[in-house]
Design an enzyme around this catalytic site. Structure first.
Site, PDB file in Angstrom:
ATOM      1  N   CYS A   2      43.824 100.843  83.106  1.00 45.54           N
ATOM      2  CA  CYS A   2      42.918 101.796  82.478  1.00 45.54           C
ATOM      3  C   CYS A   2      41.532 101.211  82.237  1.00 45.54           C
ATOM      4  CB  CYS A   2      43.464 102.302  81.144  1.00 45.54           C
ATOM      5  SG  CYS A   2      45.156 102.882  81.243  1.00 45.54           S
ATOM      6  N   ARG A  27      40.109 100.684  87.888  1.00 45.22           N
ATOM      7  CA  ARG A  27      41.149 100.234  86.957  1.00 45.22           C
ATOM      8  C   ARG A  27      42.289 101.235  86.824  1.00 45.22           C
ATOM      9  NH1 ARG A  27      38.846  96.169  83.892  1.00 45.22           N
ATOM     10  NH2 ARG A  27      40.532  96.343  82.402  1.00 45.22           N
ATOM     11  N   TRP A  71      45.646 104.442  84.261  1.00 46.34           N
ATOM     12  CA  TRP A  71      46.716 103.996  85.149  1.00 46.34           C
ATOM     13  C   TRP A  71      47.969 104.033  84.275  1.00 46.34           C
ATOM     14  CZ3 TRP A  71      50.075  99.681  85.141  1.00 46.34           C
ATOM     15  CH2 TRP A  71      50.781  99.475  86.322  1.00 46.34           C
ATOM     16  N   ASN A  95      43.226 100.684  76.428  1.00 46.45           N
ATOM     17  CA  ASN A  95      43.654  99.964  77.622  1.00 46.45           C
ATOM     18  C   ASN A  95      44.608  98.870  77.155  1.00 46.45           C
ATOM     19  OD1 ASN A  95      43.901  98.551  80.060  1.00 46.45           O
ATOM     20  ND2 ASN A  95      42.085  97.309  79.589  1.00 46.45           N
ATOM     21  N   GLY A  96      45.836  98.914  77.640  1.00 43.43           N
ATOM     22  CA  GLY A  96      46.808  97.898  77.238  1.00 43.43           C
ATOM     23  C   GLY A  96      48.182  98.529  77.094  1.00 43.43           C
ATOM     24  N   GLU A 462      50.314  88.106 103.805  1.00 43.04           N
ATOM     25  CA  GLU A 462      49.189  88.898 103.305  1.00 43.04           C
ATOM     26  C   GLU A 462      49.009  90.173 104.147  1.00 43.04           C
ATOM     27  OE1 GLU A 462      47.493  89.335 100.828  1.00 43.04           O
ATOM     28  OE2 GLU A 462      45.632  90.293 101.471  1.00 43.04           O
ATOM     29  N   LYS A 466      49.145  94.070 102.760  1.00 38.61           N
ATOM     30  CA  LYS A 466      48.089  95.069 103.023  1.00 38.61           C
ATOM     31  C   LYS A 466      48.705  96.349 103.561  1.00 38.61           C
ATOM     32  CE  LYS A 466      45.652  93.800 101.220  1.00 38.61           C
ATOM     33  NZ  LYS A 466      45.293  92.647 100.487  1.00 38.61           N
ATOM     34  N   GLU A 469      50.838  98.263 100.945  1.00 40.85           N
ATOM     35  CA  GLU A 469      50.022  98.710  99.817  1.00 40.85           C
ATOM     36  C   GLU A 469      49.281 100.016 100.121  1.00 40.85           C
ATOM     37  OE1 GLU A 469      47.020  95.811  98.932  1.00 40.85           O
ATOM     38  OE2 GLU A 469      46.632  96.630  96.955  1.00 40.85           O
ATOM     39  N   HIS A 485      68.496  84.329 110.041  1.00 42.13           N
ATOM     40  CA  HIS A 485      69.492  84.039 108.996  1.00 42.13           C
ATOM     41  C   HIS A 485      69.808  85.274 108.159  1.00 42.13           C
ATOM     42  CE1 HIS A 485      69.500  79.839 110.035  1.00 42.13           C
ATOM     43  NE2 HIS A 485      68.181  79.837 109.989  1.00 42.13           N
ATOM     44  N   LYS A 584      42.922  98.487  90.756  1.00 37.35           N
ATOM     45  CA  LYS A 584      42.278  97.267  91.247  1.00 37.35           C
ATOM     46  C   LYS A 584      42.495  96.087  90.302  1.00 37.35           C
ATOM     47  CE  LYS A 584      39.364  95.176  94.080  1.00 37.35           C
ATOM     48  NZ  LYS A 584      40.041  94.789  95.325  1.00 37.35           N
TER      49      LYS A 584
HETATM   50  O1  M6R Z   1      42.035  90.463  90.470  1.00 35.41           O
HETATM   51  P1  M6R Z   1      43.173  89.613  90.982  1.00 35.41           P
HETATM   52  O2  M6R Z   1      42.786  88.855  92.220  1.00 35.41           O
HETATM   53  O3  M6R Z   1      43.763  88.728  89.950  1.00 35.41           O
HETATM   54  O4  M6R Z   1      44.289  90.646  91.416  1.00 35.41           O
HETATM   55  C1  M6R Z   1      45.547  90.187  91.808  1.00 35.41           C
HETATM   56  C2  M6R Z   1      46.322  91.276  92.504  1.00 35.41           C
HETATM   57  O5  M6R Z   1      46.541  92.349  91.642  1.00 35.41           O
HETATM   58  C3  M6R Z   1      45.595  91.789  93.751  1.00 35.41           C
HETATM   59  O6  M6R Z   1      45.299  90.754  94.631  1.00 35.41           O
HETATM   60  C4  M6R Z   1      46.447  92.835  94.475  1.00 35.41           C
HETATM   61  O7  M6R Z   1      47.587  92.236  94.993  1.00 35.41           O
HETATM   62  C5  M6R Z   1      45.627  93.496  95.577  1.00 35.41           C
HETATM   63  N1  M6R Z   1      45.502  94.890  95.308  1.00 35.41           N
HETATM   64  C6  M6R Z   1      46.204  93.363  96.924  1.00 35.41           C
HETATM   65  O8  M6R Z   1      45.407  93.982  97.886  1.00 35.41           O
END
Ligand code: M6R
Length: 589
Positions: A2, A27, A71, A95-96, A462, A466, A469, A485, A584
């Site tokens: 949030c 956020r 969020w 927020n929290g 990674e 992506k 996600e 395995h 984010k």
């Molecule tokens: O702001 P941060 O780098 O600490 O965020 C960590 C993860 O939340 C962030 O990398 C997340 O995995 C990404 N959305 C992936 O694309």
């Protein structure tokens, strides 16, 4: 997570709140709301969906208000669970997460109080309302309520009939700023910066009272505190998509610049003290989450290969509760784009408490992680808007590889130069566009695999994150040699497999896995600098990226994978910038 924003001054509040919320939408974006006070009466506007759903409220009169973009943690994303939450004359944004909300609600219900939402936040409004009715002082009411709350919060609270905003912070970020006859609060500096303003990042446990006259800060016992305010400058221009359809695609295009700026930034900065500490270090620990964790995995590979210093990489969410063992002379590197990720912050704090110097590798200057760290290594990726981390990952690699090279050289070992990486990333970007043609295999797939060995495995993991996600296609990044395995059972003709093969010494081994999945009917795609491998009959299609030092190759091989995720998401009709259920910046546990 949030985002919250609040303002009081001479100008109409609604446009300020809405523009601020747009900057905080990274956020969370499942619902939004504002409450604006005019002549002592408060008008509330809340909607499910993005901040743009609130445009109808832009014309609201009133020069004081609070806003929120959500969020969801407690309660589905819908209008009644949107903030501001309210009780009696109290309106608040949060927020929290309030961990004892259920117990407090039960207690309130036993006293006949009725709740209108499923949120944890509403109970804070009830408590504040109770204390406000008793004492009539808003600051004291918020303080009294906070004493009962367990968990994390950044609050901004207003009350009908009062010309003031009260804020409180505990384990969630909150910045206050002031200008000529106006005061602001927000989850990040970007939402409150402006010409002629100064700002201050509130500390955990602090309270603030915002009025037209300025900002008064208080500690956890409500004793007045005096803090330095720093210039919060001209409002940074909000990033725009320009000629790109999405921020994610634009940010992938900015990878070479992010890498170049990060490397030149480090060359021009005096980090000699850090290098000194680094070179005395016997053990390296990395704590991070998500994509930043993957950059840590890439770093481990490079650091151990180049300097032989044992390096461990921890998921910050596990580390903080794992009672970690930190041998003497351990240096902890906390990696975070936002510098606000709750788990990474807590892990960095724990490492510091256990005697390790902490290095923050972050992309945001005034972030919480930088404030708890002994050293700051900035990544210069520029603001990243898309939820999926792309250019920030490459910038993290640039910064971490820089440290790995400095460490190796400091220990008298030879280490390759990083100077060519910006140009090579540009070439990988051009080559990477070829992945658009792979899309049809992924849109009909049931799941996908990304394989690699060594550093290639880190890039594969990674790439897999992506894809899942932003396309919502189940996918796994896997060690090529481990597939047989058990996991190989998942592979069939509807399981596209992407193999990353950049290390010549491991290429034949990874190609064994390619043969195995090909034999099960899987279409195979290659990201490699080796032309002869790309011509293998088992390979459906490939992208040829430039050759580079294998320890640094994820910097290049990840780019086609970022582009692949983008193209598949588009083909499946997803919004690559705002994937469902995500945000984010993850400022809650
Ligand atoms: O702001 P941060 O780098 O600490 O965020 C960590 C993860 O939340 C962030 O990398 C997340 O995995 C990404 N959305 C992936 O694309």
């Amino acid at each position: 997570m949030c985002g919250i924003v609040a303002c009081i001054g001479k100008r109409r509040a609604a446009p300020i709140l809405l523009d601020g919320l747009k900057k905080l939408e990274y956020r969370g974006y499942d619902s939004a709301g504002i409450a604006v006070s005019e002549g002592g009466a408060v008008v509330l506007a809340r909607r499910k969906g993005a901040v743009s759903q609130l445009e109808f409220a832009r014309a609201y009169p009133g020069t004081m208000g609070i806003g929120h973009t959500r969020w969801a943690t407690h309660g589905a994303p819908c209008e009644r669970n949107a903030h501001p939450q309210t009780c009696g004359r109290i309106f608040l944004v949060h927020n929290g997460i309030l961990e004892n909300a259920a117990a407090l609600k039960k207690e309130c219900r036993e006293q006949g109080e009725v709740f209108a939402s499923d949120t944890d936040t509403e109970v804070a409004a009830h408590l504040i309302d109770r204390y406000f009715r008793e004492g009539g002082d808003l600051l004291h009411a918020v303080w009294s309520a906070c004493r009962q709350l367990v968990g994390s919060y950044a609050f901004a609270v207003i009350a009908e009939g009062r010309e003031e905003i009260v804020c409180a912070r505990r384990h969630s970020p909150l910045v206050v700023a002031k200008g000529d006859g106006e005061a602001y609060a927000a989850s990040d500096l970007g939402a409150v910066a402006g010409a002629g303003r100064t700002a201050c990042v509130m500390e955990d446990g602090e309270f603030a009272r915002l009025t037209q006259e300025g900002i008064a800060l208080f500690d956890a016992d409500l004793a007045s505190v005096v803090r330095d305010f720093f210039p919060a400058g001209e409002e940074a221009a909000a990033p725009e998509k320009g000629t790109f359809r999405h921020f994610m695609r634009k940010e992938i295009a900015q990878v070479p610049l992010a890498v170049e700026n990060t490397l030149s930034g480090l060359q021009n900065q005096d980090i000699s003290k850090l290098i000194e500490v680094l070179c005395q270090t016997k053990y390296l620990h990395v704590v991070a989450c998500g994509t930043a964790y993957h950059s840590g995995l890439c770093f481990k590979y490079a650091a151990e290969k180049l300097s032989r210093v044992p390096t461990e990489v921890f998921l910050a969410s596990e580390y903080r509760y794992a009672d970690p063992v930190l041998p003497d002379h351990t240096l902890t590197i906390a990696v975070s784009q936002s510098g606000e990720t709750a788990d990474t912050l807590a892990a960095g704090q724990l490492a510091g408490e256990r005697g390790s110097p902490v290095v923050a590798v972050t992309n945001v200057e005034h972030c919480s992680l930088n404030r708890i760290a002994d050293f700051v290594v900035p990544t210069c990726a520029g603001q990243e808007v898309a939820v999926a981390a792309t250019k920030s990952f490459n910038a993290q690699l640039a910064a971490l590889y820089y440290l790995a090279v400095a460490l190796a050289r400091g220990r008298g070992m030879r280490a390759p130069s990083l100077a060519g990486l910006p140009v090579l990333t540009h070439e990988a970007l051009l080559a990477g566009e070829g992945v658009a043609a792979w899309t049809p295999y992924f849109t009909v797939a049931r799941s996908a695999f990304f394989l690699g060995r060594g550093a290639d495995r880190c890039a594969a993991i990674e790439g897999s994150l992506k894809l899942k996600e932003i396309s919502y296609l189940p996918s796994e990044g896997y060690a090529a040699g481990e597939l047989k395995h058990g996991t190989l059972a998942l592979v069939d003709a509807r399981t596209p497999v992407v193999a990353v093969v950049c290390d010549e010494t491991l290429a034949d081994k990874t190609m064994n896995a390619v043969h195995e999945v090909y034999a099960r009917g899987a279409p195979v795609f290659l990201v490699t600098p080796f032309e002869e491998l790309a011509r293998s009959e088992q390979v459906t299609a490939s992208v040829l990226i430039p050759r580079c030092e294998p320890a640094f190759s994820p910097m290049l091989s990840v780019i086609p994978l970022q582009l692949l995720a983008y193209h598949v998401a588009l083909a499946l009709g997803r919004d690559p910038d705002k994937p469902r259920n995500l945000a984010k910046s993850v400022t809650v546990e």
